[in-house]
Design an enzyme around this catalytic site. Structure first.
Site, PDB file in Angstrom:
ATOM      1  N   CYS A   1       0.418  -1.008   0.638  1.00 32.97           N
ATOM      2  CA  CYS A   1       0.185   0.327  -0.503  1.00 32.97           C
ATOM      3  C   CYS A   1       1.161   1.114  -0.068  1.00 32.97           C
ATOM      4  O   CYS A   1       1.719   1.048   0.337  1.00 32.97           O
ATOM      5  CB  CYS A   1      -0.538   0.214   1.063  1.00 32.97           C
ATOM      6  SG  CYS A   1      -1.998  -1.172   1.473  1.00 32.97           S
ATOM      7  N   LEU A  28      -2.790  -2.974  -1.440  1.00 34.68           N
ATOM      8  CA  LEU A  28      -2.641  -4.038  -1.473  1.00 34.68           C
ATOM      9  C   LEU A  28      -3.894  -4.482  -0.778  1.00 34.68           C
ATOM     10  O   LEU A  28      -3.361  -4.389   0.564  1.00 34.68           O
ATOM     11  CB  LEU A  28      -1.285  -4.311  -1.696  1.00 34.68           C
ATOM     12  CG  LEU A  28      -0.831  -5.232  -2.226  1.00 34.68           C
ATOM     13  CD1 LEU A  28      -0.426  -5.999  -2.915  1.00 34.68           C
ATOM     14  CD2 LEU A  28       1.353  -6.099  -0.990  1.00 34.68           C
ATOM     15  N   ASN A  66      -1.533   3.171   5.139  1.00 33.32           N
ATOM     16  CA  ASN A  66      -0.758   2.225   5.125  1.00 33.32           C
ATOM     17  C   ASN A  66      -0.220   1.087   5.941  1.00 33.32           C
ATOM     18  O   ASN A  66       0.349   1.550   6.888  1.00 33.32           O
ATOM     19  CB  ASN A  66       0.730   2.923   4.056  1.00 33.32           C
ATOM     20  CG  ASN A  66       1.702   1.822   4.030  1.00 33.32           C
ATOM     21  OD1 ASN A  66       1.854   1.204   3.421  1.00 33.32           O
ATOM     22  ND2 ASN A  66       3.141   2.331   4.130  1.00 33.32           N
ATOM     23  N   GLY A  67      -0.164  -0.229   6.060  1.00 29.82           N
ATOM     24  CA  GLY A  67       0.192  -1.085   7.413  1.00 29.82           C
ATOM     25  C   GLY A  67      -0.629  -1.966   8.149  1.00 29.82           C
ATOM     26  O   GLY A  67      -2.086  -2.322   7.192  1.00 29.82           O
ATOM     27  N   GLU A  68      -0.162  -2.161   8.525  1.00 35.16           N
ATOM     28  CA  GLU A  68      -1.155  -3.560  10.041  1.00 35.16           C
ATOM     29  C   GLU A  68      -1.303  -2.925  11.059  1.00 35.16           C
ATOM     30  O   GLU A  68      -0.069  -2.803  11.514  1.00 35.16           O
ATOM     31  CB  GLU A  68      -0.427  -4.902   9.137  1.00 35.16           C
ATOM     32  CG  GLU A  68      -1.492  -6.066   9.714  1.00 35.16           C
ATOM     33  CD  GLU A  68      -1.229  -7.417   9.194  1.00 35.16           C
ATOM     34  OE1 GLU A  68      -1.272  -7.848   9.919  1.00 35.16           O
ATOM     35  OE2 GLU A  68      -0.199  -7.064   8.910  1.00 35.16           O
TER      36      GLU A  68
END
Length: 233
Positions: free
Chosen positions: A2, A53, A78-80
């Protein structure tokens, strides 16, 4: 992977095509989906762009920019967030409901409940941009270890931000002037240490920091929300 891209333009001279060009430079970070949103506050124009993504929420419910209309919030991320399910349960107990299974929606509703203090609850890697229309501000967050990058450019009533420096090259008002002090750092160390970059007026948001942009006063404030020494002690 992402990627995020955006601008806050106090001259209000941006447009959707410009935002699309910025986010298209990071197509490789998110080939599954993309989204763009423009806002006009009367004092500033705000552009949020995203390349996705799909990882956690594979459906269209994970599309970004994502909004929480009742709270006047919009996010790109962006990330998790590894512990998002635990945070979601806590929010549900407080009366919040969810439409998706994404950690992005958990970020939105965490901010609605706790404000910028929500970041203290997040365990993960993240670059987050939130437009808070009710409080007339934009906030950028970077994770504690700096796994996810956040770059920003600030000059002449314009602030650009994104996951990669080359995003800024797509904006017509970005000045690609070499920062010679930073260049000397590169020759000394083999890299340019944060918060500096190769360009003037262009910075890396430090790990464990947030950047708050007041849309009424134009003030840009960087704040530390986490310190490794304090954490260790």
């Amino acid at each position: 992977m992402c990627g995020i891209a955006g601008f806050i333009d106090f001259t209000r001279s941006g447009n959707a095509d410009l935002l699309t060009k910025m986010s298209d430079t990071i197509l490789h970070r998110g080939p599954d989906d993309n989204g763009h949103e423009l806002f006009d506050t009367g004092t500033a124009q705000i552009g949020f762009g995203f390349r996705r993504l799909s990882i956690i929420e594979l459906s269209a419910l994970g599309h970004q920019p994502m909004k929480f209309e009742e709270a006047g919030l919009t996010v790109i991320f962006n990330g998790e967030i590894y512990n998002y399910q635990e945070i979601r349960k806590e929010l549900e107990q407080s009366g919040y409901s969810f439409k998706s299974h994404s950690d992005t929606e958990v970020i939105l509703k965490s901010y609605a409940k706790w404000g910028t203090k929500c970041v203290d609850r997040f365990i993960g890697m993240f670059a987050i941009a939130i437009y808070d229309s009710k409080n007339e501000k934009v906030v950028l967050f970077r994770d504690r270890a700096g796994v996810k990058p956040v770059f920003y450019y600030h000059a002449n009533d314009l602030l650009l931000f994104g996951s990669e420096l080359k995003i800024f090259h797509a904006h017509t008002k970005f000045k690609k002037k070499i920062n010679y002090s930073a260049l000397s750092l590169y020759f000394q160390r083999g890299y340019i240490s944060a918060p500096h970059t190769i360009f003037e007026n262009t910075y890396k948001l430090l790990p464990g920091h947030l950047l708050e942009i007041d849309l009424k006063t134009k003030n840009v404030t960087e704040k530390k929300y986490w310190d490794v020494v304090d954490c260790y002690n």
